[in-house]
Design an enzyme around this catalytic site. Sequence first.
Site, PDB file in Angstrom:
ATOM      1  N   TYR A 159       0.825  -1.220   0.000  1.00  0.00           N
ATOM      2  CA  TYR A 159       0.000   0.000   0.000  1.00  0.00           C
ATOM      3  C   TYR A 159       0.861   1.274   0.000  1.00  0.00           C
ATOM      4  O   TYR A 159       0.737   2.099  -0.925  1.00  0.00           O
ATOM      5  CB  TYR A 159      -1.015  -0.019   1.150  1.00  0.00           C
ATOM      6  CG  TYR A 159      -1.774   1.285   1.276  1.00  0.00           C
ATOM      7  CD1 TYR A 159      -2.767   1.631   0.363  1.00  0.00           C
ATOM      8  CD2 TYR A 159      -1.480   2.193   2.287  1.00  0.00           C
ATOM      9  CE1 TYR A 159      -3.444   2.846   0.452  1.00  0.00           C
ATOM     10  CE2 TYR A 159      -2.147   3.403   2.386  1.00  0.00           C
ATOM     11  CZ  TYR A 159      -3.131   3.726   1.468  1.00  0.00           C
ATOM     12  OH  TYR A 159      -3.785   4.936   1.561  1.00  0.00           O
ATOM     13  N   LYS A 163       1.260   4.047  -3.072  1.00  0.00           N
ATOM     14  CA  LYS A 163       0.906   5.467  -2.917  1.00  0.00           C
ATOM     15  C   LYS A 163       2.133   6.344  -3.250  1.00  0.00           C
ATOM     16  O   LYS A 163       1.992   7.396  -3.877  1.00  0.00           O
ATOM     17  CB  LYS A 163       0.421   5.767  -1.491  1.00  0.00           C
ATOM     18  CG  LYS A 163      -0.896   5.115  -1.105  1.00  0.00           C
ATOM     19  CD  LYS A 163      -2.073   5.509  -1.952  1.00  0.00           C
ATOM     20  CE  LYS A 163      -2.625   6.878  -1.713  1.00  0.00           C
ATOM     21  NZ  LYS A 163      -3.848   7.147  -2.522  1.00  0.00           N
TER      22      LYS A 163
HETATM   23  N1  LIG Z   1      -8.688   6.660   5.136  1.00  0.00           N
HETATM   24  C1  LIG Z   1      -7.545   7.232   5.462  1.00  0.00           C
HETATM   25  O1  LIG Z   1      -7.202   7.349   6.639  1.00  0.00           O
HETATM   26  C2  LIG Z   1      -6.648   7.779   4.388  1.00  0.00           C
HETATM   27  C3  LIG Z   1      -5.495   8.463   4.791  1.00  0.00           C
HETATM   28  C4  LIG Z   1      -4.646   8.987   3.821  1.00  0.00           C
HETATM   29  C5  LIG Z   1      -4.950   8.850   2.477  1.00  0.00           C
HETATM   30  N2  LIG Z   1      -6.058   8.175   2.099  1.00  0.00           N
HETATM   31  C6  LIG Z   1      -6.331   8.078   0.657  1.00  0.00           C
HETATM   32  O2  LIG Z   1      -7.598   8.674   0.414  1.00  0.00           O
HETATM   33  C7  LIG Z   1      -8.227   8.041  -0.688  1.00  0.00           C
HETATM   34  C8  LIG Z   1      -9.635   7.639  -0.289  1.00  0.00           C
HETATM   35  O3  LIG Z   1      -9.546   6.734   0.786  1.00  0.00           O
HETATM   36  P1  LIG Z   1     -10.822   6.283   1.618  1.00  0.00           P
HETATM   37  O4  LIG Z   1     -10.388   6.097   3.016  1.00  0.00           O
HETATM   38  O5  LIG Z   1     -11.945   7.180   1.322  1.00  0.00           O
HETATM   39  O6  LIG Z   1     -11.057   4.848   0.989  1.00  0.00           O
HETATM   40  P2  LIG Z   1     -12.387   4.175   0.468  1.00  0.00           P
HETATM   41  O7  LIG Z   1     -12.070   2.754   0.225  1.00  0.00           O
HETATM   42  O8  LIG Z   1     -13.517   4.495   1.357  1.00  0.00           O
HETATM   43  O9  LIG Z   1     -12.628   4.930  -0.905  1.00  0.00           O
HETATM   44  C9  LIG Z   1     -11.959   4.586  -2.076  1.00  0.00           C
HETATM   45  C10 LIG Z   1     -12.966   4.614  -3.203  1.00  0.00           C
HETATM   46  O10 LIG Z   1     -12.272   4.257  -4.406  1.00  0.00           O
HETATM   47  C11 LIG Z   1     -13.103   3.363  -5.116  1.00  0.00           C
HETATM   48  N3  LIG Z   1     -12.289   2.485  -5.951  1.00  0.00           N
HETATM   49  C12 LIG Z   1     -11.477   1.485  -5.543  1.00  0.00           C
HETATM   50  N4  LIG Z   1     -10.961   0.861  -6.606  1.00  0.00           N
HETATM   51  C13 LIG Z   1     -11.445   1.490  -7.693  1.00  0.00           C
HETATM   52  C14 LIG Z   1     -11.282   1.304  -9.080  1.00  0.00           C
HETATM   53  N5  LIG Z   1     -10.528   0.310  -9.564  1.00  0.00           N
HETATM   54  N6  LIG Z   1     -11.923   2.127  -9.925  1.00  0.00           N
HETATM   55  C15 LIG Z   1     -12.741   3.109  -9.449  1.00  0.00           C
HETATM   56  N7  LIG Z   1     -12.937   3.332  -8.155  1.00  0.00           N
HETATM   57  C16 LIG Z   1     -12.298   2.530  -7.285  1.00  0.00           C
HETATM   58  C17 LIG Z   1     -13.825   2.548  -4.057  1.00  0.00           C
HETATM   59  O11 LIG Z   1     -14.993   1.949  -4.602  1.00  0.00           O
HETATM   60  C18 LIG Z   1     -14.094   3.596  -3.014  1.00  0.00           C
HETATM   61  O12 LIG Z   1     -15.349   4.197  -3.193  1.00  0.00           O
HETATM   62  C19 LIG Z   1      -7.347   6.864  -1.079  1.00  0.00           C
HETATM   63  O13 LIG Z   1      -6.604   7.222  -2.221  1.00  0.00           O
HETATM   64  C20 LIG Z   1      -6.439   6.671   0.130  1.00  0.00           C
HETATM   65  O14 LIG Z   1      -5.210   6.142  -0.250  1.00  0.00           O
HETATM   66  C21 LIG Z   1      -6.929   7.646   3.023  1.00  0.00           C
HETATM   67  C1  LIG Z   2      -2.380  -2.458  17.167  1.00  0.00           C
HETATM   68  C2  LIG Z   2      -3.864  -2.537  17.167  1.00  0.00           C
HETATM   69  C3  LIG Z   2      -4.380  -2.667  18.537  1.00  0.00           C
HETATM   70  C4  LIG Z   2      -4.484  -1.321  16.533  1.00  0.00           C
HETATM   71  C5  LIG Z   2      -4.445  -1.406  15.045  1.00  0.00           C
HETATM   72  C6  LIG Z   2      -4.827  -0.078  14.496  1.00  0.00           C
HETATM   73  C7  LIG Z   2      -4.611  -0.031  12.994  1.00  0.00           C
HETATM   74  C8  LIG Z   2      -5.683  -0.875  12.327  1.00  0.00           C
HETATM   75  C9  LIG Z   2      -4.598   1.412  12.519  1.00  0.00           C
HETATM   76  C10 LIG Z   2      -3.521   2.242  13.239  1.00  0.00           C
HETATM   77  C11 LIG Z   2      -3.084   3.340  12.272  1.00  0.00           C
HETATM   78  C12 LIG Z   2      -3.988   3.202  11.086  1.00  0.00           C
HETATM   79  C13 LIG Z   2      -3.523   3.761   9.756  1.00  0.00           C
HETATM   80  C14 LIG Z   2      -3.212   5.252   9.824  1.00  0.00           C
HETATM   81  O1  LIG Z   2      -4.233   5.955  10.512  1.00  0.00           O
HETATM   82  C15 LIG Z   2      -3.029   5.872   8.507  1.00  0.00           C
HETATM   83  C16 LIG Z   2      -3.396   5.285   7.358  1.00  0.00           C
HETATM   84  C17 LIG Z   2      -3.048   5.968   6.099  1.00  0.00           C
HETATM   85  C18 LIG Z   2      -4.014   5.791   5.008  1.00  0.00           C
HETATM   86  O2  LIG Z   2      -3.427   6.142   3.781  1.00  0.00           O
HETATM   87  C19 LIG Z   2      -4.675   4.457   4.941  1.00  0.00           C
HETATM   88  C20 LIG Z   2      -5.169   3.971   6.280  1.00  0.00           C
HETATM   89  C21 LIG Z   2      -4.049   3.952   7.307  1.00  0.00           C
HETATM   90  C22 LIG Z   2      -2.984   2.958   6.840  1.00  0.00           C
HETATM   91  C23 LIG Z   2      -4.606   3.518   8.693  1.00  0.00           C
HETATM   92  C24 LIG Z   2      -5.047   2.046   8.660  1.00  0.00           C
HETATM   93  C25 LIG Z   2      -5.390   1.492  10.044  1.00  0.00           C
HETATM   94  C26 LIG Z   2      -4.271   1.679  11.026  1.00  0.00           C
HETATM   95  C27 LIG Z   2      -3.034   0.881  10.612  1.00  0.00           C
END
Ligand SMILES: NC(=O)c1ccc[n+]([C@@H]2O[C@H](COP(=O)([O-])OP(=O)(O)OC[C@H]3O[C@@H](n4cnc5c(N)ncnc54)[C@H](O)[C@@H]3O)[C@@H](O)[C@H]2O)c1
Ligand SMILES: CC(C)CCC[C@@H](C)[C@H]1CC[C@H]2[C@@H]3[C@H](O)C=C4C[C@@H](O)CC[C@]4(C)[C@H]3CC[C@]12C
Length: 369
Positions: A159, A163
Amino acid sequence: MAEATEIRKLVYLVTGGCGFLGEHVVRMLLQREPRLSELRVFDLHLGPWLEELKTGPVRVTAIQGDVTQAHEVAAAVAGAHVVIHTAGLVDVFGRASPETIYEVNVQGTKNVIEACVQTGTRFLVYTSSMEVVGPNIKGHPFYRGNEDTPYEAVHKHPYPCSKAQAEQLVLEANGREVHGGLPLVTCALRPTGIYGEGHQIMRDFYHQGLRLGGRLFRAIPASVEHGRVYVGNVAWMHVLVARELQRQTALLGGQVYFCYDESPYKSYEDFNMEFLGPCGLRLVETRLLVPYWLLMLLAALNALLQWLLRPLLLYAPLLNPYTLAVANTTFTVSTDKARRHFGYEPLFSWEDSRSRTIRWVRAVEGSAP
Ligand SMILES: NC(=O)c1ccc[n+]([C@@H]2O[C@H](COP(=O)([O-])OP(=O)(O)OC[C@H]3O[C@@H](n4cnc5c(N)ncnc54)[C@H](O)[C@@H]3O)[C@@H](O)[C@H]2O)c1
Ligand SMILES: CC(C)CCC[C@@H](C)[C@H]1CC[C@H]2[C@@H]3[C@H](O)C=C4C[C@@H](O)CC[C@]4(C)[C@H]3CC[C@]12C
């Protein structure tokens, strides 16, 4: 009325617009981008809530599509002024194969860039991640760092690798000539851990706490800081940077920005308790009962079980060596780059972000896990 029609001339495309963040970006654009005439929402799975958005002054076009399919992306991008590319496969639990993660996150981003170049779309905002920087596999802390803080970014997990590659592609594409002869202008936003309405992992922890009789057990020392940012503020940053990218191409083009707001610096679990506590859960101190070596052992056991069971079923618990390392390594940001470059101020205060999230968790109560 005539004035409103006159200024509404821009077409935006949001990829991943039905995801956790994507939905907030879509709603924020409709509320806060007065120049919008059409909003295209592109996702593999379209949400039924899109229907209710189709009655307003902006034309909302739902496009079911796959970012890995170049022709589908090109068709969606054609005629759009701005693309906000949030679609991605967010998987740190081993649910998808590394190949699939690469295909969606890297090839999907390549397709978006090429579609912009071919069709003449000039502005591209990419949702990157803090994980492009770290935490690294060596467990080095990143303590309240900014975009210029030196850090040894070493990626192994599919992952963060994907990214980081996708972000690099987006930044390198800045300045490329698009159809029509003008330059492409790109930038990347790097959210830390996003929280707020719709956050699946928060929902999982809540249901787990309910199953355990209203308790969660502390696994990570309270001293480890984990960066968090409210989803409404991340969405607002996307809307604002997309707008300003069109006005300040030289300053913003090719830049990266951490997403930040006034959310407090806390450990991952203490932060979750800001919402889960008022919803009736409590965090039980078990640091002495569950030492870190035991957690590492459990995480390794989970990874082994996942591998052994893979031919039969998908075993993908929250705890694995990677998630443990992320949760157990300090990674927080402190920056004002977005304010300096494009006037970003959080739209939601910490109190607002907290109460909105608590209200959502309460509404989740009783819903199926
Ligand atoms: N959730 C977090 O904490 C977090 C933190 C940093 C960055 N991000 C980034 O933010 C973005 C959104 O993340 P999220 O948490 O909303 O995830 P999410 O899984 O809720 O949303 C991702 C969306 O992308 C769509 N998707 C996946 N594969 C696809 C494909 N092949 N074609 C078209 N659509 C597709 C999914 O259906 C979904 O609706 C991602 O790029 C993720 O890397 C998320
Ligand atoms: C050790 C266990 C008790 C707890 C596990 C928590 C774990 C599932 C959480 C901790 C931190 C979380 C990630 C972090 O907030 C940031 C990101 C960046 C984003 O791009 C995608 C999601 C992610 C990886 C979170 C995923 C869930 C994590 C690892």
